[in-house]
Design an enzyme around this catalytic site. Structure first.
Site, PDB file in Angstrom:
ATOM      1  N   HIS A  82       0.490  -0.874  -0.299  1.00 34.77           N
ATOM      2  CA  HIS A  82       0.009   0.036  -0.096  1.00 34.77           C
ATOM      3  C   HIS A  82       0.534   1.042  -0.040  1.00 34.77           C
ATOM      4  O   HIS A  82       0.236   2.485  -0.548  1.00 34.77           O
ATOM      5  CB  HIS A  82      -1.109   0.193   1.127  1.00 34.77           C
ATOM      6  CG  HIS A  82      -2.482  -0.385   0.907  1.00 34.77           C
ATOM      7  ND1 HIS A  82      -2.701  -1.675   1.736  1.00 34.77           N
ATOM      8  CD2 HIS A  82      -3.111  -0.865   0.168  1.00 34.77           C
ATOM      9  CE1 HIS A  82      -4.152  -1.951   2.102  1.00 34.77           C
ATOM     10  NE2 HIS A  82      -4.059  -2.116   1.104  1.00 34.77           N
ATOM     11  N   GLU A 104       1.919 -15.593 -16.905  1.00 30.96           N
ATOM     12  CA  GLU A 104       2.894 -14.443 -15.199  1.00 30.96           C
ATOM     13  C   GLU A 104       3.702 -16.028 -14.681  1.00 30.96           C
ATOM     14  O   GLU A 104       4.307 -15.636 -13.813  1.00 30.96           O
ATOM     15  CB  GLU A 104       1.642 -13.133 -14.466  1.00 30.96           C
ATOM     16  CG  GLU A 104       0.702 -14.257 -14.535  1.00 30.96           C
ATOM     17  CD  GLU A 104       0.238 -13.054 -13.855  1.00 30.96           C
ATOM     18  OE1 GLU A 104       0.367 -11.417 -13.206  1.00 30.96           O
ATOM     19  OE2 GLU A 104      -1.059 -12.993 -13.623  1.00 30.96           O
ATOM     20  N   ASP A 117       5.783 -10.903 -11.974  1.00 29.05           N
ATOM     21  CA  ASP A 117       5.016 -12.383 -11.162  1.00 29.05           C
ATOM     22  C   ASP A 117       5.987 -13.658 -12.637  1.00 29.05           C
ATOM     23  O   ASP A 117       6.606 -14.539 -11.540  1.00 29.05           O
ATOM     24  CB  ASP A 117       3.786 -12.973 -11.739  1.00 29.05           C
ATOM     25  CG  ASP A 117       3.063 -12.167 -10.239  1.00 29.05           C
ATOM     26  OD1 ASP A 117       3.601 -12.865  -9.568  1.00 29.05           O
ATOM     27  OD2 ASP A 117       1.408 -11.990 -10.135  1.00 29.05           O
ATOM     28  N   CYS A 153       1.858  -5.795 -19.212  1.00 32.46           N
ATOM     29  CA  CYS A 153       1.605  -5.131 -18.882  1.00 32.46           C
ATOM     30  C   CYS A 153       2.483  -5.788 -16.787  1.00 32.46           C
ATOM     31  O   CYS A 153       1.730  -4.019 -16.259  1.00 32.46           O
ATOM     32  CB  CYS A 153       0.386  -5.584 -18.158  1.00 32.46           C
ATOM     33  SG  CYS A 153      -0.392  -7.270 -17.467  1.00 32.46           S
TER      34      CYS A 153
END
Ligand code: PEP
Ligand code: MG
Length: 587
Positions: free
Chosen positions: A192, A436, A460, A507
């Site tokens: 976060h 990924e 990932d 992405c």
């Protein structure tokens, strides 16, 4: 002079005096109090809880006003914990019965609370992550121990904050005019804290490893948030270099508004579509403001941040509609189905027992396929939204063909239900899968027959290819987009997509770094999706490229044997193609 490399989480260059926080860390010893001190300890505890709860509510209001309700919601969840009867009861027992000090009771109760919450069942989502829980613990401890972070509130001079770790609320309450940047020893790209830094446009680098012993408050430092660099005590030459980069970026940040409509084409006229990655619907405006051609990745799991119940189908639908409306005609919106679990948000829908290896466990699509009501609710909302714009649906973390087929089957079933109920949707909604997991990359030819597009999630893909946790700074040296194995997998996926005439996009964060743009274009990519902050810099790079030259770069890069060789080679190419971009992060 010491130059350190960490994990870049928010682009931009800042130069200024250091403000060092937390060099010694906050350690709470296990301490018991005498029986006659218990009442006093309870009073101290309650005063600290009340002050911390008040502060969390204030932060929630502030952040909601400044950044929108999605960000505020993170802190609303914090505020709720202070009223939780189980949490309060456990604190009471720890102090009254066990006679622990208030500080120790807080530390222990927070940890126990996490464990209980993690094993909770049925219908609630745990949208906490460790950073949020540290946040709550620190808030209370701050009032018990005296505020070690008070310097952050009453800054007279602008500073660069250096800390072991910053919590999301510490980040959210930073004064943008007084804190030029921050750098931390710990932390990962998807925390976060990182999201907040990006949303507030504060240059930031995390996961730098130990450095706080080498710096004192007041020392001059440089943070390059685009490159993930922290320079302590820079010499004159380095200082001059970064000053230039910083000033160029400042000038450029005014210019990108006028440049947002410039086409994203190479010098030989090849269009490279640049799309934005978003977490919250509000960020769609950051995409349009920077001229994105669409949203290439909408991380919908962020709908679950800071709430203790699942969003309804209606809430999903309304969020998607907001993004579609902001993007308008002709700009596709790729909605990724829930990627909950692992380093994201721990879900009560997930495994009952904590997993030993959450990144290899029931996360993402695995979780959705085990909880079809959760999954179909979202699919219904996405399909309903598809009646209102160019919506595309994308499945994350697919590792095998049967998994992909199950997803497509469920999507068709939901379509059938909607059709029977007379609900509008686009029956030809394009369906894509993220690549990924290395197994999916290896099987890309087979996958390509079953879907409309691929989106390569390098964040990932790198972690699973080189077996290095993407959030662990201790293995960050292994975790590189320039790893030759990763490049070969990307090439295999692009080739498979081309063979079958399917779309392909990257992405992961790699596509937001202009260092890799020539390579990705050379590997055959004609679409990239990236954090909105990085769009201007990547477009500037695209506009200097020649596709033939990029193809030669890709061939050369693929012949190299290590990530270091590839990186050095790409740095030389960047210097040749776009020297002003070097060391500047976002232009
Ligand atoms: C990725 O893995 O590259 C990706 C884009 O997904 P996330 O970062 O949300 O896991
Ligand atoms: Mg991913």
């Amino acid at each position: 002079m010491i130059t350190l490399r960490g994990i870049p989480v928010s682009a931009g260059v800042a130069i200024g005096p250091a403000l060092v926080l937390d060099a010694e860390g906050v350690r709470i010893p296990q301490r018991r109090v005498a029986p006659e001190q218990v009442n006093g300890e309870i009073a101290r505890l309650h005063a600290a809880l009340a002050a911390a709860a008040f502060e969390a509510t204030q932060t929630q209001r502030d952040i909601t006003a400044r950044l929108g309700p999605q960000y505020g919601a993170i802190f609303a969840a914090h505020a709720l914990l202070f009223e939780d009867p189980d949490f309060l009861a456990s604190l009471d027992v720890l102090v009254r019965t066990e006679r622990f000090s208030a500080e120790y009771a807080v530390s222990r109760a927070v940890r126990e609370f996490v464990r209980t919450f993690e094993s909770m069942g049925e219908g609630t989502f745990l949208a906490w992550r460790s950073a949020d829980l540290f946040d709550i613990e620190k808030r209370i401890l701050k009032h018990l121990l005296g505020d070690r972070r008070e310097p952050l509130r009453d800054l007279r001079e602008p500073v660069i904050v250096l800390a072991r770790e910053l919590t999301p609320s510490e980040t959210a309450t930073l004064d943008r005019n007084k804190v030029y940047a921050f750098a931390t020893e710990h932390g990962g790209r998807t925390s976060h804290t990182a999201i907040m830094a990006n949303a507030m446009d504060i240059p930031a680098v995390v996961g730098l490893g130990h450095f706080l012993n080498d710096v004192s408050s007041g020392d001059p430092v440089i943070v390059d948030g685009g490159e993930g660099v922290l320079v302590l005590d820079p010499d004159d030459e380095v200082l001059a270099h970064y000053r230039k980069a910083r000033d160029a970026r400042l000038i450029k940040s005014g210019v990108w508004v006028t440049e947002r409509n410039l086409p994203s084409v190479t010098t030989d006229g090849v269009h490279i579509a640049l799309f934005g990655n978003i977490e919250f619907p509000d960020e769609a405006t950051a995409c349009t403001a920077r001229g994105a051609g669409g949203v290439g990745l909408y991380r919908t799991e962020f709908l679950y941040v800071g709430r203790d119940s699942d969003p309804s189908e209606e809430e999903h639908f309304r969020a998607y509609l907001r993004v579609i409306r902001e993007m308008g005609e002709g700009r596709p919106v790729v909605i990724r189905t829930l990627d909950l679990g692992a380093d994201k948000f721990v879900a009560a829908h997930g495994p009952k027992e904590p997993e030993k290896n959450p990144s290899l466990g029931v996360r993402s699509i695995r979780l959705c396929l085990r909880d079809t009501p959760l999954f179909t609710k979202q699919l219904r909302a996405i399909l309903r939204a598809s009646a209102f714009g160019d919506v595309r649906v994308m499945f994350p973390m697919i590792a095998t063909l049967p998994e992909l087929r199950k997803c497509v089957f469920l999507l068709r079933e939901v379509m059938e239900d909607l059709r029977e109920a007379g609900v509008a949707f686009n029956p030809n909604v394009p369906v894509g899968t993220m690549i990924e997991v290395p197994s999916a990359a290896v099987m890309a030819n087979e996958f390509a027959r079953e879907i409309d597009f691929f989106s390569i999630g390098t964040n990932d893909l790198i972690q699973y290819t080189v077996a290095a946790d993407r959030t662990n700074e201790l293995v960050a040296d292994l975790y590189s987009p320039a790893d030759p194995a990763v490049l070969r997998l990307i090439k295999a996926v692009v080739d498979a997509a081309r063979t079958h005439g399917k779309g392909v996009n990257v992405c992961g964060e790699m596509s937001g770094d202009p260092l890799f743009t020539p390579l990705l274009v050379g590997l055959g990519l004609r679409q990239l999706s990236l954090a909105p902050n990085n769009l201007p810099a990547v477009k500037a790079m695209v506009r200097r490229l020649d596709v033939g030259d990029c193809e030669r770069i890709a061939v050369e890069a693929l012949s190299l044997e290590s990530a270091r060789d590839v990186t050095n080679y790409l740095l030389r190419q960047r210097q040749r193609i776009h020297p002003e971009a070097a060391g500047g992060g976002e232009e």
